[in-house]
Design an enzyme around this catalytic site. Structure first.
Site, mmCIF file in Angstrom:
data_model
loop_
_atom_site.group_PDB
_atom_site.id
_atom_site.type_symbol
_atom_site.label_atom_id
_atom_site.label_comp_id
_atom_site.label_asym_id
_atom_site.label_seq_id
_atom_site.Cartn_x
_atom_site.Cartn_y
_atom_site.Cartn_z
ATOM 1 N N LYS A 237 -32.613 11.131 -63.566
ATOM 2 C CA LYS A 237 -31.836 11.854 -64.648
ATOM 3 C C LYS A 237 -31.346 13.270 -64.082
ATOM 4 O O LYS A 237 -32.352 13.790 -63.231
ATOM 5 C CB LYS A 237 -32.466 12.063 -65.915
ATOM 6 C CG LYS A 237 -33.096 10.673 -66.599
ATOM 7 C CD LYS A 237 -31.746 9.930 -67.297
ATOM 8 C CE LYS A 237 -32.387 8.904 -68.359
ATOM 9 N NZ LYS A 237 -33.386 7.726 -67.479
ATOM 10 N N CYS A 238 -30.580 13.716 -64.739
ATOM 11 C CA CYS A 238 -30.404 15.292 -64.222
ATOM 12 C C CYS A 238 -31.765 15.998 -64.630
ATOM 13 O O CYS A 238 -32.642 15.785 -65.685
ATOM 14 C CB CYS A 238 -29.411 15.790 -65.332
ATOM 15 S SG CYS A 238 -29.412 17.757 -65.376
ATOM 16 N N GLY A 239 -32.331 16.912 -63.888
ATOM 17 C CA GLY A 239 -33.627 17.545 -63.850
ATOM 18 C C GLY A 239 -33.843 18.252 -65.200
ATOM 19 O O GLY A 239 -34.826 18.662 -65.566
ATOM 20 N N HIS A 240 -32.796 18.465 -66.014
ATOM 21 C CA HIS A 240 -32.988 19.149 -67.228
ATOM 22 C C HIS A 240 -32.583 18.138 -68.509
ATOM 23 O O HIS A 240 -32.332 18.764 -69.661
ATOM 24 C CB HIS A 240 -32.195 20.512 -67.429
ATOM 25 C CG HIS A 240 -32.184 21.346 -66.452
ATOM 26 N ND1 HIS A 240 -31.599 21.748 -65.516
ATOM 27 C CD2 HIS A 240 -33.399 22.347 -66.312
ATOM 28 C CE1 HIS A 240 -32.202 22.401 -64.538
ATOM 29 N NE2 HIS A 240 -33.348 22.977 -65.080
#
EC number: 4.1.3.30
Length: 565
Positions: A237-240
């Protein structure tokens, strides 16, 4: 007979030479030449590794292992030249305590406009996933786009850099020497468009062979450096975003080594950046690596496994919403904790809290198997702990996230990477500085990377304008030599288009002139004359060189509307 003697003489002379750089030659090489070639390759590799470029870098393989996989026709890569440039930039800025800070570019326009002001170019996987994949299917950053997507974007930007470098060189060298000196003194020298490219390699897009192929592709396409994160391929997933799954520490180290090995085989000096998402990731794909054991969460009382509970509910006709609710309830009621926390509770309940410090000292750095033996001996009984019961339906373990797991992983990655990237959930300057201090205590001078992410609501974190202005430089003093606004290109594109489109609807050409042409003139933006920017003058010069009497067909002749500016 004479011809045979001549060939033998040539082969003999070549066999005595240690300067053979390829065996792809005729007359065909002798066995002695092959031995000489291999030996020289090994010596060159060892000398290369002993240079300042690789100081402090650890490899789990020998120079012989690299040489034996290189083949007989060594090649050179432009990305390696750019990598050496990038290494020198980091070296100098690191000594100065200054940042190499950049904005993510999504196209050649943004690359050219940032070139006079930023020393590197960054290519984001998130941006590629949402704007331009090799299948033209755009989506969120789940790392599920074709693995050649980001390398293709690197290729696009690198080729554009090549054109604008040639164009700038042509314009510069067409000036007189006196004019070049004058402009240089005025701070208006030649623009360096060949800014090293740093690209997003996500998780490596597969197993180790896939990682190596991806690294090769990046080097061939022009990336001077890539970053690899410790998330699970297929669960990235996107790191955020929430729901991140990290892989065992050792698995990610293998990715870093695979990348380095590939570039060693190619003879490339490209830089490896190791990123950890463990500061916010709450799931782990496997418990195979003992170094991860202290942060795996389990239950301290026998309980029906979560996955079994969910599967049973589904079999009985529960809806997706009901299953999700059941999972949340199970997780909340299970009271998960680490094994160390479980031991401390058990010792306290048994009236042996004085044994806690002894346990923590003896168990530090040990596997869970060893820690259990130590704990049971001190407690005088078996301490129940089950980290399998909370496993998700996919088989992932729950883990404790935070800065401590991130530091532990970063320290493990550091010997195998040129830079370390801490991915965070907030722009916390104090946290970043503390992280840097811990890393640099063990690895002095280690270069660090920070994502100045647009995912953060920067205005909501209590920073004053002055603090926002100094944030990048304050970080750099701690060792974060590389800093990037990964999606600045995407957001600036959106803002500019939004404003122009909104005003153009009611103001027509006035909106365009006000927001674009006048601003281009005021700022000195070279895209104002977009034909020249695209290389029309440069190409006309080439054509007029190879074909005389072509002024009538010159694209930049008197009829060109660009002469109005």
């Amino acid at each position: 007979m004479l011809r045979t003697r001549f060939i033998n003489s040539v082969n003999s002379a070549r066999a005595m030479s240690r300067n053979i750089n390829t065996l792809s030659q005729f007359p065909y090489p002798t066995l002695q030449q092959e031995e000489s070639f291999f030996k020289s390759q090994v010596e060159d590799i060892e000398k290369w590794w002993a240079s300042p470029r690789y100081e402090g870098i650890k490899r789990p393989y020998t120079a012989e292992k690299v040489a034996i996989h290189r083949g007989t026709l060594p090649q050179t890569y432009a990305s390696s030249v750019q990598a050496e440039k990038l290494f020198n930039i980091f070296t100098e800025r690191g000594k100065q305590g200054l940042p190499v800070h950049t904005t993510g570019s999504v196209d050649p326009v943004q690359m050219t406009q940032s070139a006079p002001h930023q020393e590197v170019v960054y290519i984001s996987g998130w941006a590629c996933s949402s704007l331009l994949t090799t299948t033209n299917e755009v989506s969120p950053d789940f790392g599920d786009y074709p693995y050649d997507t980001v390398p293709n974007q690197v290729d696009r930007i690198f080729r554009a850099q090549g054109l604008h470098d040639k164009k700038a060189w042509h314009e510069w060298m067409s000036l007189s020497h006196e004019e070049r000196v004058k402009r240089d003194q005025e701070g208006k020298g030649r623009i360096d468009y060949l800014r090293p490219i740093i690209a997003d390699a996500d998780t490596g897009h597969g197993g180790l062979s896939a990682v190596m192929k991806l690294a090769k592709l990046f080097a061939e396409r022009g990336a001077a450096a890539i970053h690899l994160e410790d998330q699970l391929h297929g669960g990235k997933k996107c790191g955020h975003l929430a729901g991140k799954v990290i892989v065992p520490t050792g698995s990610h180290i293998s990715r870093l080594n695979a990348t380095r090995m590939q570039w060693d085989i190619m003879g490339c000096s490209n830089l490896v950046i190791a990123r950890t998402d463990s500061e916010s990731a709450k799931l782990l794909s496997s418990a195979a690596d003992p170094s991860d054991h202290e942060y795996i969460l389990g239950v301290v009382k026998p309980i029906k496994p979560l996955a079994e509970v969910l599967l049973t509910a589904e079999a009985n006709g529960a809806t997706a919403d009901m299953v999700n609710k059941l999972e949340l309830e199970w997780t909340k009621e299970a009271e998960m904790m680490t094994y160390d926390e479980a031991v401390q509770r058990a010792l306290t309940e048994a009236g042996k809290s004085d044994k806690i410090e002894e346990y923590l000292t003896k168990a530090k750095g040990k596997s869970n198997f060893e820690a259990r033996q130590i704990a049971d001996e001190l407690a005088g009984k078996h301490i129940f702990f089950d980290w399998d019961a909370p496993k998700t339906r996919e088989g992932h373990y729950h883990v404790q996230c935070g800065i401590e797991p991130a530091i532990k992983r970063a320290l493990a990655f550091a010997p195998y990477a040129d830079l370390i990237w801490l991915e965070t959930k907030t722009p916390d300057l104090a946290q970043a500085q503390a992280f840097a201090k811990r890393i640099r205590e063990k690895f002095p001078g280690k270069w660090l990377v920070y994502n100045l992410s647009p995912s953060f609501n920067w205005s909501a974190h209590g920073y004053s304008d002055e603090q926002l202005k100094s944030f990048v430089w304050d970080l750099a003093k701690s060792g974060f030599v590389m800093q990037l606004i990964s999606l600045a290109g995407l957001h600036s594109n959106a803002v500019a288009t939004h404003e122009l489109s909104t005003r153009f609807k009611t103001e027509g050409m006035k909106a365009y002139v006000d927001l674009v042409q006048r601003k281009e003139k005021e700022l000195g933006c070279d895209v104002l004359t977009h034909q020249k920017w695209s290389g029309a003058n440069y190409l006309d010069s080439i054509i007029s060189t190879v074909q005389s009497g072509s002024s009538g067909t010159s694209s930049t002749g008197g009829d060109s509307t660009e002469n109005q500016f």
